[in-house]
Scaffold this active site. Structure first.
Site, PDB file in Angstrom:
ATOM      1  N   GLU A 260       0.876  -1.174   0.000  1.00  0.00           N
ATOM      2  CA  GLU A 260       0.000   0.000   0.000  1.00  0.00           C
ATOM      3  C   GLU A 260       0.904   1.211   0.000  1.00  0.00           C
ATOM      4  O   GLU A 260       1.596   1.472   0.995  1.00  0.00           O
ATOM      5  CB  GLU A 260      -0.893  -0.007   1.257  1.00  0.00           C
ATOM      6  CG  GLU A 260      -1.922  -1.105   1.243  1.00  0.00           C
ATOM      7  CD  GLU A 260      -2.925  -0.971   0.119  1.00  0.00           C
ATOM      8  OE1 GLU A 260      -3.189   0.161  -0.321  1.00  0.00           O
ATOM      9  OE2 GLU A 260      -3.428  -2.010  -0.344  1.00  0.00           O
ATOM     10  N   CYS A 297      -1.938   8.875   3.711  1.00  0.00           N
ATOM     11  CA  CYS A 297      -1.851   8.373   2.339  1.00  0.00           C
ATOM     12  C   CYS A 297      -3.077   8.798   1.543  1.00  0.00           C
ATOM     13  O   CYS A 297      -3.035   8.833   0.319  1.00  0.00           O
ATOM     14  CB  CYS A 297      -1.733   6.863   2.346  1.00  0.00           C
ATOM     15  SG  CYS A 297      -2.959   6.096   3.401  1.00  0.00           S
TER      16      CYS A 297
END
Ligand code: NAP
Length: 501
Positions: A260, A297
């Site tokens: 990720e 993020c």
């Protein structure tokens, strides 16, 4: 109490060398440097543990997940104290993240108890079928074996030692070896103590969980290359993730690497919405962009808007909302330096307009705001790269066609957002097929920071948002990363896994 040691299959192990933590405030601590030899011991113990843990009942694993949550809560004050010191994140944020972490563990406990995730299928035998009889076929998802986990600096609890990857792997029946993050080694150790206590309480195999502190890059590299590791869960930077992904692909037995990584999470502001509530969107954007010093993020780094007087008002409102935001402490000195380097990279693009300049030094971040045209965006791929921190870029496109071109030019994203009103529906419908191909999650009239841990959540997306677009790292679907389907043909009932009964 911190020991500064690794937890390797139930033993607290010191190393020959140590490294020092670099807290934002408070005491510096020493931690053992991990080595490939530590990795080897931990992974071999994980493989040994798999022969019992991989075949344990769902109720046993649910009990473990609940016990880990309880043990984390019992250490709540200690975790917050060391966590705030190491990361500079405020207390309330870490307490919220702890709740998310224990909630995630308990969610997985109830998820596996329901059993749907096993996706059990049965095609009954058709002995009289012509020209050939059909055998009896059953299928079920099975755990894959020992899993390596790398957490990120910005979620020292929810995406770290006992975070989402660890919870999903344990729920599936996979032992876990965590590579500790050098930005929060103490937080990692206290959480590892909680996992150790839960395993001891339940009398489970100590090889189910190990934490090896870093200190040197060869720990992570040897972990992903260890022949007994069957998959990697990684949350972190594109550069780090790509390096480890490539190592996984180069192994004699390549393994899946679920990385990720970063994202710029663009927002598309459609004209009617901008007319009706441009200022409110600008204020909301500023809040989302600067939350936690922009170290998310899912931080919405880019706003794409069609040139108009309302766009001028939006720019003004965003600048006004960002100007008073003061300096915030970043997670590490390196991240603060990288933020300023990212700012210089954007500022260096020809024709870019600097709307908000601020000065920040040391480990601090203040917001930056830039504007560019659609043409400049399309000509400068560099503008699509993540700057980790509170940096916003407004892309002013000439018309909706250019907005579509910007959308089509995007690389893979964790999220894309539409701001639209009823009069924008036709434009929204035109954008949707593009955004769906680009992102793991598409939002309407909201801000992407704040990721719900739920059954329908997808936190992933096409590369470089993640290295595996079929997966999510948040929510119950994330368990699928650590399972593989096995078909049982004409198998006597006594030999089938218990979960078929
Ligand atoms: P990072 O620097 O990539 O570190 C993550 C982990 O990987 C650390 O344990 C690090 O070791 C290790 N590592 C990095 N490069 C390596 C290499 N070449 N070889 C071996 N190990 C390596 O990332 P970060 O600064 O912690 O996290 C910030 C980034 O994570 C941002 O880009 C953010 O967008 C992203 N992020 C993504 C998500 C998501 O779900 N997609 C969530 C949160 C954050 P050390 O401890 O030695 O540094």
């Amino acid at each position: 109490m911190l020991t500064g040691k690794h937890l390797i299959a139930g033993n607290w192990v010191a190393g020959d060398a140590t490294f020092k933590s670099e807290p934002a405030h408070g005491d510096v601590h020493e931690f053992a440097v991990g080595t490939p030899a530590h990795v080897d011991t931990a992974v071999k113990a994980a493989e040994e543990a798999f022969w019992s843990f991989g075949y344990s009942s769902r109720a046993e694993r649910a009990a473990l997940l609940n016990a880990i949550a309880d043990e984390i809560e019992a250490r709540g004050a200690e975790i917050t104290a060391i966590g705030t010191s190491e990361t500079g994140l405020p207390e309330a944020r870490l307490e919220g993240e702890r709740g998310r972490t224990t909630g995630q563990l308990r969610l997985f406990a109830s998820h596996i108890e329901k059993g749907d995730y096993l996706d059990r299928r049965h095609d009954e035998a058709l002995p009289d079928r012509a020209p050939l009889p059909r055998p009896d076929l059953r299928m079920m998802q099975r755990p894959i074996g020992p899993v390596a986990v790398f957490g990120a600096s910005n979620f020292p609890l929810a995406f770290s030692t006992a975070g989402g990857d660890t919870a999903a792997a344990l729920a599936a029946g996979c032992p876990v070896v965590v590579k500790g993050h050098s930005a929060h080694p103490g937080t990692g150790e206290i959480v590892a103590q909680a996992v150790d206590a839960a395993l001891n309480k339940l009398g489970m195999h100590p090889g189910i969980f190990s934490l090896i502190q870093g200190g040197k890059r060869d720990v992570g590299q040897s972990l992903v290359q260890h022949p007994l590791i069957k998959a990697v869960g990684f949350t972190g930077s594109l550069a780090g993730g790509r390096a480890l992904f490539d190592l996984c692909a180069q192994r004699p037995e390549p393994i899946p690497f679920f990385g990720e990584l970063g994202s710029v999470n663009p927002m598309f502001l459609l004209p009617e919405a901008v007319k009706a509530r441009g200022e409110a969107i600008a204020k909301g954007w500023a809040g989302s962009l600067t939350m936690g010093a922009g170290q998310f993020c899912t931080n919405p780094g880019i706003s794409v808007i069609i040139d108009s007087p309302e766009a001028d008002a939006f720019v003004e409102a965003a600048t006004a909302a960002l100007s008073p935001v003061g300096a915030q402490t970043m997670l590490t000195d390196g991240i603060a330096q990288a933020y300023r380097a990212g700012r210089d990279r954007v500022a260096g693009v020809t024709g870019i307009q600097e709307l908000l300049t601020s000065t920040c030094d040391l480990r601090n971040a203040t917001p930056y705001l830039f504007a560019t045209t659609g043409k400049e965006w399309l000509d400068n791929e560099i503008l699509g790269e993540e700057v980790f921190g509170p940096l916003g870029l407004i892309v002013r496109v000439s018309d909706f066609d250019e907005m579509m071109k910007v959308a089509r030019s995007l690389h893979g994203q964790l999220t894309c957002t539409l701001h639209l009103d009823a009069g924008d529906t036709a434009h929204g419908r035109a954008l949707m097929p593009v955004l769906e191909r680009k992102a793991g999650r598409v939002l309407a009239n909201g801000f992407p920071t704040g990721v719900e841990v739920a059954d329908s959540m997808v936190h992933g997306g096409p590369y470089p948002a993640s290295t595996n677009f079929g997966a999510t790292s948040v929510g119950t679907l994330s368990i699928r990363r650590f399972l593989r389907p096995v078909c049982y043909q004409n198998m006597p009932a006594d030999l089938l896994p218990d979960d078929f009964n």
